[in-house]
Design a protein around this motif. Structure first.
Motif, PDB file in Angstrom:
ATOM      1  N   LYS A   1       1.518  -1.027   5.798  1.00 36.65           N
ATOM      2  CA  LYS A   1       1.707  -0.671   4.390  1.00 36.65           C
ATOM      3  C   LYS A   1       0.463   0.047   3.869  1.00 36.65           C
ATOM      4  O   LYS A   1      -0.659  -0.388   4.108  1.00 36.65           O
ATOM      5  N   ILE A   2       0.695   1.134   3.159  1.00 42.86           N
ATOM      6  CA  ILE A   2      -0.396   1.882   2.547  1.00 42.86           C
ATOM      7  C   ILE A   2      -0.388   1.608   1.047  1.00 42.86           C
ATOM      8  O   ILE A   2       0.661   1.679   0.398  1.00 42.86           O
ATOM      9  N   ASP A   3      -1.535   1.273   0.503  1.00 42.43           N
ATOM     10  CA  ASP A   3      -1.635   0.963  -0.925  1.00 42.43           C
ATOM     11  C   ASP A   3      -1.369   2.213  -1.755  1.00 42.43           C
ATOM     12  O   ASP A   3      -1.851   3.303  -1.440  1.00 42.43           O
TER      13      ASP A   3
ATOM     14  N   SER B   1       6.240   1.136  11.878  1.00 39.99           N
ATOM     15  CA  SER B   1       6.578   1.869  10.663  1.00 39.99           C
ATOM     16  C   SER B   1       5.351   1.977   9.773  1.00 39.99           C
ATOM     17  O   SER B   1       4.556   1.042   9.682  1.00 39.99           O
ATOM     18  N   ILE B   2       5.210   3.117   9.111  1.00 42.96           N
ATOM     19  CA  ILE B   2       4.122   3.316   8.152  1.00 42.96           C
ATOM     20  C   ILE B   2       4.702   3.866   6.855  1.00 42.96           C
ATOM     21  O   ILE B   2       5.369   4.906   6.849  1.00 42.96           O
ATOM     22  N   THR B   3       4.456   3.164   5.754  1.00 40.46           N
ATOM     23  CA  THR B   3       4.933   3.605   4.452  1.00 40.46           C
ATOM     24  C   THR B   3       4.189   2.805   3.383  1.00 40.46           C
ATOM     25  O   THR B   3       3.358   1.961   3.701  1.00 40.46           O
ATOM     26  N   ILE B   4       4.469   3.094   2.132  1.00 42.35           N
ATOM     27  CA  ILE B   4       3.967   2.230   1.069  1.00 42.35           C
ATOM     28  C   ILE B   4       4.897   1.026   0.951  1.00 42.35           C
ATOM     29  O   ILE B   4       6.003   1.035   1.487  1.00 42.35           O
TER      30      ILE B   4
ATOM     31  N   SER C   1       0.326   9.028  -1.129  1.00 39.95           N
ATOM     32  CA  SER C   1      -0.245  10.194  -0.463  1.00 39.95           C
ATOM     33  C   SER C   1       0.481  10.544   0.830  1.00 39.95           C
ATOM     34  O   SER C   1       0.427   9.800   1.815  1.00 39.95           O
ATOM     35  N   GLY C   2       1.151  11.690   0.836  1.00 40.45           N
ATOM     36  CA  GLY C   2       1.801  12.164   2.050  1.00 40.45           C
ATOM     37  C   GLY C   2       0.789  12.437   3.151  1.00 40.45           C
ATOM     38  O   GLY C   2       1.033  12.154   4.328  1.00 40.45           O
ATOM     39  N   HIS C   3      -0.362  12.990   2.763  1.00 44.22           N
ATOM     40  CA  HIS C   3      -1.400  13.303   3.743  1.00 44.22           C
ATOM     41  C   HIS C   3      -1.900  12.032   4.423  1.00 44.22           C
ATOM     42  O   HIS C   3      -2.084  11.996   5.652  1.00 44.22           O
TER      43      HIS C   3
END
Length: 331
Positions: free
Chosen positions: A321-323, A159-162, A294-296
């Motif tokens: 997790k994306i900051d 999974s990739i998300t904030i 950021s969606g991109h």
């Protein structure tokens, strides 16, 4: 009109079906004149290769499928752009599918991905998806699948998300540090794990700073049909509120319009902070302080991870997790 086949071309050229196939692939055993004749007939017949048949032979469709719950004006267009750039770089084709936030439709789209021999799937879950049982078919077929943005933490699918909880916490902490103690929260459908985590972050920030939270400060709106009306009622019910947090761009824009219609000034009368892809905050006046989601970035990182798995590399983690950086502007 019936779709032209290799057999149709063979009849018109006098070649065998295998000879036609080799000519279309520029096989060195086929003469230049024969190749030219076959290609002219194929063009006249508007012949298109049968992708499914080729996939069965080569085990490679070069198709990446992305399933999204909806295509709104915010976040998802940039997400798709991030995905499509990487897919194009790799010489693959992208198939976009929309579940309309419906679990039954999402299940049908999973079957469709199997039928088109998709080599990888990126999926943002519908609001009705409470588990990942319907994705098991993809795992059983060894089709790499990655959850993006709207995810359910699990052991089977990366999974990739904030970090939804942490991002919401940071927003409320920032407002508290600016001297705001009566903060309203505008959230989406409470069935979404994303919503639940962002509400948790809101509560945790109040608890961390030992501030008294009235649960009536939190508004969750399941439908966009009455969003502005619900926000209007919520703000009017809390005239002493000095700041508002919105969990998404859609909530942000609707809240902004309500504030202006009520004759309030941002930030003199009320401050406004949101989680945002960053486009809407820069179109509004004053520009809105936000946690940049950021969606991109989500799209490109998820797609790179997907191709790594396709190439045989095991993911280092199962949850990425994306900051979300705090962008201080004028609100």
């Amino acid at each position: 009109m019936k779709r032209a086949t290799l057999k149709d071309i063979a009849k018109l050229t006098g070649l065998s079906i295998s000879g036609v196939s080799r000519a279309l692939k520029d096989h060195p055993d086929i003469g230049a004149k024969t190749k030219q004749k076959v290609k002219e007939v194929a063009e006249a017949l508007k012949y298109m290769p049968n992708l499914n048949a080729r996939s069965l032979r080569t085990q490679s469709s070069k198709i990446i499928a992305v399933i999204l719950p909806e295509l709104t004006d915010f976040f998802f267009p940039k997400l798709l752009k991030g995905i499509s750039e990487i897919v194009e770089e790799r010489g693959y084709s992208l198939v976009f599918l929309q579940s309309n936030n419906n679990l039954k439709k999402e299940r049908e789209l999973v079957d469709f991905c199997l039928n088109i021999f998709a080599e990888g799937v990126l999926i943002s879950l519908s609001v009705e998806s409470e588990n990942l049982n319907h994705l098991q078919k993809l795992k059983d077929a060894d089709i790499p699948t990655i959850l993006i943005d709207r995810v359910i933490k699990n052991e089977d699918f990366p999974s990739i998300t904030i970090d939804d909880r942490e991002t919401s916490f940071k927003a409320i902490e920032y407002l508290i540090q600016q001297g705001h103690h009566n903060i309203l929260g505008i959230f989406g459908d409470e069935r979404l794990k994303m919503t639940q985590l962002r509400v948790e972050g809101f509560r945790l920030a109040y608890a961390h700073h030992r501030k008294q939270l009235n649960e009536e400060q939190i508004l969750m709106v399941p439908s966009e049909d009455n969003l502005e009306e619900a926000i209007t009622v919520h703000i009017k019910a809390h005239p002493d509120a000095t700041a508002i947090f919105t969990m998404s761009d859609n909530n942000l824009v609707n809240t902004y319009h309500v504030i202006n219609r009520m004759g309030k000034t941002i930030p003199d009368d009320v401050s406004l902070v949101s989680i945002s892809d960053g486009i809407a905050p820069n179109y509004l006046y004053p520009k809105i302080t936000h946690l940049h989601h950021s969606g991109h970035e989500v799209g490109s990182k998820a797609t790179n991870l997907l191709f790594n798995i396709i190439d045989g590399m095991s993911p280092a983690f199962n949850f990425y997790k994306i900051d979300a950086e705090l962008v201080k502007l004028g609100s």
